[in-house]
Design a protein around this motif. Structure first.
Motif, PDB file in Angstrom:
ATOM      1  N   ILE A   1       0.848  -1.191   0.000  1.00 28.77           N
ATOM      2  CA  ILE A   1       0.000   0.000   0.000  1.00 28.77           C
ATOM      3  C   ILE A   1       0.883   1.241   0.000  1.00 28.77           C
ATOM      4  O   ILE A   1       1.853   1.316   0.767  1.00 28.77           O
ATOM      5  CB  ILE A   1      -0.937  -0.017   1.223  1.00 28.77           C
ATOM      6  N   SER A   2       0.541   2.202  -0.847  1.00 31.06           N
ATOM      7  CA  SER A   2       1.313   3.443  -0.932  1.00 31.06           C
ATOM      8  C   SER A   2       0.945   4.368   0.223  1.00 31.06           C
ATOM      9  O   SER A   2      -0.045   4.151   0.933  1.00 31.06           O
ATOM     10  CB  SER A   2       1.044   4.153  -2.258  1.00 31.06           C
ATOM     11  N   GLU A   3       1.730   5.426   0.374  1.00 34.35           N
ATOM     12  CA  GLU A   3       1.467   6.411   1.413  1.00 34.35           C
ATOM     13  C   GLU A   3       0.118   7.099   1.204  1.00 34.35           C
ATOM     14  O   GLU A   3      -0.512   7.568   2.145  1.00 34.35           O
ATOM     15  CB  GLU A   3       2.589   7.453   1.435  1.00 34.35           C
ATOM     16  N   GLU A   4      -0.336   7.153  -0.040  1.00 32.53           N
ATOM     17  CA  GLU A   4      -1.622   7.764  -0.366  1.00 32.53           C
ATOM     18  C   GLU A   4      -2.793   6.831  -0.091  1.00 32.53           C
ATOM     19  O   GLU A   4      -3.939   7.167  -0.366  1.00 32.53           O
ATOM     20  CB  GLU A   4      -1.667   8.186  -1.843  1.00 32.53           C
TER      21      GLU A   4
ATOM     22  N   LYS B   1      -4.759  -1.340  13.261  1.00 34.99           N
ATOM     23  CA  LYS B   1      -4.687   0.050  13.729  1.00 34.99           C
ATOM     24  C   LYS B   1      -6.089   0.587  13.994  1.00 34.99           C
ATOM     25  O   LYS B   1      -7.052   0.185  13.347  1.00 34.99           O
ATOM     26  CB  LYS B   1      -3.997   0.944  12.690  1.00 34.99           C
ATOM     27  N   GLN B   2      -6.173   1.534  14.915  1.00 41.79           N
ATOM     28  CA  GLN B   2      -7.450   2.176  15.196  1.00 41.79           C
ATOM     29  C   GLN B   2      -7.835   3.068  14.027  1.00 41.79           C
ATOM     30  O   GLN B   2      -6.996   3.780  13.472  1.00 41.79           O
ATOM     31  CB  GLN B   2      -7.365   3.027  16.455  1.00 41.79           C
ATOM     32  N   VAL B   3      -9.113   3.044  13.696  1.00 42.43           N
ATOM     33  CA  VAL B   3      -9.642   3.886  12.631  1.00 42.43           C
ATOM     34  C   VAL B   3     -10.460   4.996  13.262  1.00 42.43           C
ATOM     35  O   VAL B   3     -11.341   4.742  14.090  1.00 42.43           O
ATOM     36  CB  VAL B   3     -10.514   3.067  11.647  1.00 42.43           C
TER      37      VAL B   3
ATOM     38  N   LEU C   1      -2.581   7.873   6.930  1.00 36.91           N
ATOM     39  CA  LEU C   1      -2.034   6.697   7.595  1.00 36.91           C
ATOM     40  C   LEU C   1      -0.982   7.150   8.594  1.00 36.91           C
ATOM     41  O   LEU C   1       0.097   7.589   8.215  1.00 36.91           O
ATOM     42  CB  LEU C   1      -1.429   5.739   6.575  1.00 36.91           C
ATOM     43  N   GLY C   2      -1.324   7.056   9.866  1.00 37.45           N
ATOM     44  CA  GLY C   2      -0.399   7.459  10.916  1.00 37.45           C
ATOM     45  C   GLY C   2       0.319   6.264  11.506  1.00 37.45           C
ATOM     46  O   GLY C   2       0.107   5.123  11.099  1.00 37.45           O
ATOM     47  N   GLU C   3       1.170   6.524  12.471  1.00 31.71           N
ATOM     48  CA  GLU C   3       1.935   5.460  13.098  1.00 31.71           C
ATOM     49  C   GLU C   3       1.041   4.508  13.886  1.00 31.71           C
ATOM     50  O   GLU C   3       1.246   3.300  13.872  1.00 31.71           O
ATOM     51  CB  GLU C   3       2.995   6.063  14.019  1.00 31.71           C
TER      52      GLU C   3
END
Length: 158
Positions: free
Chosen positions: A28-31, A92-94, A146-148
């Protein structure tokens, strides 16, 4: 439209029909766009190889078929995240950006095979909630942040 859970473990075949491994993850890309499939090879070292979406001819229920017959001709694309491996986003939390509230935990993604656009996220609210209410598919028209530790979904449509 596919989910990764339907692809996981599917065999990947070269153009000449030879099985070259199995799908083990998405890149998955950063976008927030799916860029390829990680291939797990049945070699001694068990190394993974990224297959860009452009190199995939067809997604079928019995396997994934590539456009070429030689893996050495495939040039991996850069990616920032995977769904389950290194720098994974699953679990991860959404968070919804309109409310700032936690919606749940990311379980899976729905994406278009040809473009790699993630069109929805499958969200879990815990084991018992999933049993009674099912997992929540959360659609969005814009890329996430997309955060840490979290994923912020813009303009989430429930």
């Amino acid at each position: 439209m596919r989910t990764f859970s339907l692809l996981k473990g599917l065999p990947l075949y070269s153009k000449n029909g030879k099985k070259i491994g199995e799908a083990c993850d998405l890149t998955i890309s950063e976008e927030g766009k799916v860029t390829g499939v990680l291939l797990s090879r049945s070699a001694i070292l068990k190394r993974t190889v990224q297959i860009p979406l452009e190199e995939i001819e067809l997604f079928e229920s019995d396997g994934i078929y590539l456009k070429c017959d030689d893996l050495t001709k495939i040039k991996p694309q850069p990616y920032e995240y995977t769904l389950h491996h290194k720098d994974s986003i699953a679990g991860k939390q959404v968070i919804g950006n309109r409310t700032g509230k936690t919606i749940g935990v990311l379980e899976d993604v729905y994406f278009t095979e040809n473009l790699g656009n993630i069109v929805a996220y499958e969200i879990s609210n815990g084991f018992f909630s999933d049993l009674t209410d099912g997992k929540l598919p959360l659609s969005t028209h814009n890329p996430p942040s997309l955060g840490e530790d979290t994923i912020v979904i813009p303009e989430a449509v429930q």
